[in-house]
Write a protein that holds these residues in place. Sequence first.
Motif, short mmCIF file in Angstrom:
data_model
loop_
_atom_site.label_atom_id
_atom_site.label_comp_id
_atom_site.label_asym_id
_atom_site.label_seq_id
_atom_site.Cartn_x
_atom_site.Cartn_y
_atom_site.Cartn_z
N LEU A 107 0.84 -1.20 0.00
CA LEU A 107 0.00 0.00 0.00
C LEU A 107 0.87 1.25 0.00
N ALA A 108 1.90 1.25 0.85
CA ALA A 108 2.80 2.41 0.91
C ALA A 108 3.48 2.64 -0.42
N ARG A 109 3.96 1.57 -1.05
CA ARG A 109 4.63 1.69 -2.35
C ARG A 109 3.66 2.16 -3.44
N GLN A 110 2.42 1.70 -3.36
CA GLN A 110 1.42 2.14 -4.32
C GLN A 110 1.21 3.65 -4.24
N TYR A 111 1.08 4.15 -3.02
CA TYR A 111 0.88 5.59 -2.85
C TYR A 111 2.13 6.37 -3.25
#
Length: 442
Positions: A378-382
């Motif tokens: 999720l962090a990498r997606q954002y």
Amino acid sequence: MPIHSRTRGLLPSAAHAAVAALMVPCLSQAAVTAPDPFYQYAGSEPLSSIAPGTVLKTRTISVYIAGIKTSLNATQLVYRSTDAKLRPTTNVTTVFAPDCSKTSCTNKNKVISYQSFYDSLNPEDSPSRAYAGGKRLPDLLPAVETVLFGTYVKKGYTVVISDTEGQKANFAAGPEYGYNTLDAIRATFNDSQIGVTRDAKVVMMGYSGGAIATEWAAELAPSYAPDLKPNLIGAAFGGTLVSPEHNLTYVEGAPIWGGVVPMAVIGVSRSYELPIQQYLSPRGQEVYDRMQKASIAYVLGQYSRVTWKDLVKPEYLDRTKIKEYVEAVNKVIMGTGGTPEIPLQVGQGTGGIWEGTKPSPLWGAGDGVMLAGDVRTLARQYCAQGVSVQHKEWGTSHFLTMANWLPWATAWVDDRFAGKPAPQNCASIAPGNPLTPLVYTP
């Protein structure tokens, strides 16, 4: 709403007492409470004609912490919000704000939207009821949380604590948490008694169940509450439920967290009105009936032998064969509701084995209930979408990670209000798990 100087030290002390009380098994697990008419909207105007965030009722309460009356006052607001199926609803929030006639108001327009981890399927377990005088075991959980936000109350910040699960207590239904959180912030701005100016700045924060609300509010804000764009300046959260489907396979049968499986199934099915009972085995129906109003306070450590196999009929062991389940669980995967437009700080533990939860063969390690690989993805997606993200992991379990997360998050929150540039470490975040939706396979 006065915050008296003699309350200094009161909030942490009450919280410590609450932690001790949670260790006492003889406390009553249930109490008969009369319905509070304050929570009900009886206006003649249809809710569909009322804008989200509109204040419908207000009252001033003496604040109770762990069932003990304090010298604090707070304002409670009934406001218009939205449920998971985008229908108009009402909800309640509790607002701590300084009385400018009795104390300094230099920090009043610094607003902390704090999301509680009261995790429950019972509306009576909401923070607003606890602060209004609750004396039941689940009412101690918001008291424990005074350690997390109490410092800001004492400093004269405006602190907003909404009943994020709504008036039906739809546990784990992330988008609904987000709507309730954003509309609580709107309601705070809309209430003249509170007196927050329209240019006030807001930081959202929450851990565990509170992280569900904080993250979903951050990702839904651009589409659902664009009017709050000038106000929202950051969101800090830790111990995050990113993909409930993944977590079901991680925690089922776990000695402490196994009961989260049926709790989440009930909460999400309730939120999206799924006919879940037709898929349940006799054992599943028994658990379903017993858990209708269950709090996490009564579930921890009680369902270590409950797995999906126990809950459903043999033909539904493969969850992808339940169309309604697939559709609903895909709607509660974080990152599917939009892209945050504010900086994020994301913390997560990886030492779940300390709480007896083994790493998942599919999804890897977590903190005992939340999966670290899901949080990383999720962090990498954002990050890839241009969001400033600071991410950190600790090798501790869910409960212990909160102690690591709190000072880290507090320092980050303080820096947002100080106008400092938001830090980010996107380049160093390791790959995680794929967050692909389930596919229905009839």
